[in-house]
Design a protein around this motif. Structure first.
Motif, short mmCIF file in Angstrom:
data_model
loop_
_atom_site.label_atom_id
_atom_site.label_comp_id
_atom_site.label_asym_id
_atom_site.label_seq_id
_atom_site.Cartn_x
_atom_site.Cartn_y
_atom_site.Cartn_z
N ALA A 144 0.86 -1.19 0.00
CA ALA A 144 0.00 0.00 0.00
C ALA A 144 0.89 1.23 0.00
CB ALA A 144 -0.91 0.00 1.22
N ASN A 145 0.61 2.15 -0.91
CA ASN A 145 1.35 3.41 -1.00
C ASN A 145 0.61 4.32 -1.96
OD1 ASN A 145 3.28 5.37 -0.69
ND2 ASN A 145 5.01 4.13 -1.37
N ASN A 146 0.76 5.62 -1.75
CA ASN A 146 0.16 6.61 -2.64
C ASN A 146 -1.34 6.38 -2.84
OD1 ASN A 146 2.67 7.93 -3.11
ND2 ASN A 146 3.18 6.38 -4.64
N GLY A 147 -2.04 5.94 -1.78
CA GLY A 147 -3.48 5.76 -1.85
C GLY A 147 -3.93 4.55 -2.61
N THR A 148 -2.98 3.63 -2.91
CA THR A 148 -3.31 2.45 -3.71
C THR A 148 -2.80 1.19 -3.02
OG1 THR A 148 -3.15 3.72 -5.76
CG2 THR A 148 -2.99 1.34 -5.97
N VAL A 149 -3.58 0.12 -3.11
CA VAL A 149 -3.14 -1.20 -2.68
C VAL A 149 -2.87 -2.03 -3.93
CG1 VAL A 149 -3.74 -3.32 -1.46
CG2 VAL A 149 -4.49 -1.11 -0.56
N VAL A 150 -1.67 -2.63 -3.98
CA VAL A 150 -1.28 -3.44 -5.14
C VAL A 150 -0.98 -4.86 -4.67
CG1 VAL A 150 0.41 -3.76 -6.97
CG2 VAL A 150 -0.36 -1.47 -6.39
N ILE A 151 -1.57 -5.83 -5.35
CA ILE A 151 -1.30 -7.25 -5.08
C ILE A 151 -0.49 -7.79 -6.24
CG2 ILE A 151 -2.32 -9.51 -4.65
CD1 ILE A 151 -4.82 -8.04 -3.65
N LEU A 152 0.73 -8.21 -5.94
CA LEU A 152 1.63 -8.73 -6.96
C LEU A 152 1.76 -10.24 -6.82
CD1 LEU A 152 4.51 -6.10 -6.64
CD2 LEU A 152 2.68 -6.11 -8.31
N ASP A 153 1.58 -10.95 -7.91
CA ASP A 153 1.75 -12.40 -7.92
C ASP A 153 3.06 -12.71 -8.62
OD1 ASP A 153 1.67 -15.13 -8.10
OD2 ASP A 153 -0.43 -15.23 -8.73
N ARG A 154 4.07 -13.07 -7.83
CA ARG A 154 5.39 -13.32 -8.41
C ARG A 154 5.44 -14.61 -9.22
NH1 ARG A 154 7.68 -11.65 -2.61
NH2 ARG A 154 8.35 -9.52 -3.00
N TYR A 158 -6.20 -1.62 -6.07
CA TYR A 158 -7.44 -1.17 -5.44
C TYR A 158 -7.16 0.15 -4.72
CZ TYR A 158 -8.48 -6.17 -5.95
OH TYR A 158 -8.65 -7.44 -6.44
N PRO A 159 -8.14 1.03 -4.64
CA PRO A 159 -7.97 2.25 -3.84
C PRO A 159 -7.84 1.89 -2.36
CG PRO A 159 -9.81 2.48 -5.37
CD PRO A 159 -9.43 1.03 -5.36
N LEU A 160 -6.84 2.44 -1.68
CA LEU A 160 -6.64 2.15 -0.27
C LEU A 160 -7.85 2.56 0.55
CD1 LEU A 160 -4.90 1.28 2.15
CD2 LEU A 160 -3.85 3.56 2.11
N ASN A 161 -8.48 3.69 0.18
CA ASN A 161 -9.61 4.18 0.99
C ASN A 161 -10.86 3.32 0.84
OD1 ASN A 161 -10.61 4.91 -1.53
ND2 ASN A 161 -10.52 7.11 -1.16
N GLN A 162 -10.80 2.29 -0.01
CA GLN A 162 -11.92 1.36 -0.13
C GLN A 162 -11.63 0.05 0.61
OE1 GLN A 162 -13.36 0.84 -4.15
NE2 GLN A 162 -13.44 3.05 -4.53
N THR A 163 -10.58 0.06 1.44
CA THR A 163 -10.26 -1.10 2.27
C THR A 163 -10.22 -0.66 3.73
OG1 THR A 163 -7.86 -0.86 2.32
CG2 THR A 163 -8.80 -1.93 0.38
N PRO A 164 -10.66 -1.52 4.65
CA PRO A 164 -10.63 -1.15 6.08
C PRO A 164 -9.22 -0.90 6.62
CG PRO A 164 -12.11 -3.01 5.70
CD PRO A 164 -11.33 -2.80 4.44
N LEU A 165 -8.19 -1.39 5.93
CA LEU A 165 -6.82 -1.16 6.37
C LEU A 165 -6.48 0.32 6.42
CD1 LEU A 165 -4.28 -2.75 7.23
CD2 LEU A 165 -3.53 -2.68 4.84
N SER A 166 -7.20 1.11 5.62
CA SER A 166 -6.94 2.55 5.57
C SER A 166 -7.19 3.22 6.92
CB SER A 166 -7.84 3.22 4.51
OG SER A 166 -9.21 3.07 4.86
N ILE A 167 -7.99 2.59 7.78
CA ILE A 167 -8.31 3.18 9.08
C ILE A 167 -7.07 3.29 9.95
CG2 ILE A 167 -9.59 2.80 11.24
CD1 ILE A 167 -11.83 1.58 9.49
N ILE A 168 -6.23 2.23 9.97
CA ILE A 168 -5.03 2.29 10.82
C ILE A 168 -3.84 2.92 10.12
CG2 ILE A 168 -5.77 0.34 12.24
CD1 ILE A 168 -3.78 -1.41 10.75
N LEU A 169 -3.95 3.11 8.80
CA LEU A 169 -2.86 3.76 8.07
C LEU A 169 -3.10 5.25 7.88
CD1 LEU A 169 -2.05 1.15 5.25
CD2 LEU A 169 -0.80 1.55 7.39
#
Length: 200
Positions: free
Chosen positions: A82-92, A101-112
């Motif tokens: 998560a950075n710059n308001g975005t959550v990125v899921i990378l599959d190596r 995904y927008p960070l503000n659309q995930t509950p994790l944004s509350i503690i960040l």
């Protein structure tokens, strides 16, 4: 005093004592907010219980506000950032594949958030004590449809031990922390572009 009245009085005293003890041990929302706001950079090993019951392990790194990194241990090759308001899921496993995904659309944004304030109206939907830890369930008061996060804290000293994220579809993911350690972390650790470039 008749025996039955004495028993009733003692029982009532124990109930009051137990309630008072629980209240004394339950952390206030302001205390929890101050603790979270005091975390700048930190990391911890974690165990994750996924919605399908499978278990993953790895290391989480935090750099508040707004940045987080989940490195998953083999055999998984996932990286969540998560950075710059975005959550990125990378599959190596699949070079170059990334979901965003927008960070503000995930509950994790509350503690960040830059300023965590759990006492604001309609953010906390539950606040209790289970005998060992304070448990707080929170949501974005403006967008409750994005889901919620249940946080578990122990005290003396205050420490975040676990969270459970319930997404908009009702699926739950539990993250159990092995011990969040405040330490200096390089900003480069949270550079999403660098990680995407490594896949190509």
């Amino acid at each position: 005093m008749p025996k039955h009245l004495l028993t009733a009085a003692l029982t009532a005293s124990l109930v009051v004592f137990s309630a008072s003890s629980a209240m004394a041990d339950k952390l206030s929302l302001n205390a929890i907010s101050n603790y979270l706001n005091g975390i700048k950079t930190a990391d911890s090993p974690f165990t994750q219980i996924n919605a399908d019951g499978t278990i993953s392990t790895g290391t989480i790194s935090l750099s508040r506000p707004g940045r987080a990194r989940f490195d998953y241990n083999p055999p998984e090759k996932a990286l969540v950032m998560a950075n710059n308001g975005t959550v990125v899921i990378l599959d190596r496993k699949i070079n170059g594949t990334a979901e965003t995904y927008p960070l503000n659309q995930t509950p994790l944004s509350i503690i960040l958030a830059a300023n965590v304030n759990l006492a604001q109206a309609n953010m906390v939907t539950a606040h209790g004590y289970d005998g060992t830890a304070t448990i707080v369930t929170a949501q974005d008061p403006r967008n409750p449809e994005y889901g919620s996060i249940q946080l578990k804290f122990t005290d003396s000293p205050t420490e975040l031990r676990q969270w459970i994220i319930t997404d908009s579809g009702g699926s739950q993911t539990t993250v159990i922390l092995g011990g969040l350690e405040k330490k200096s972390l390089p900003r480069s650790l949270f550079n999403i572009r660098d990680e995407i470039d490594k896949l190509n």
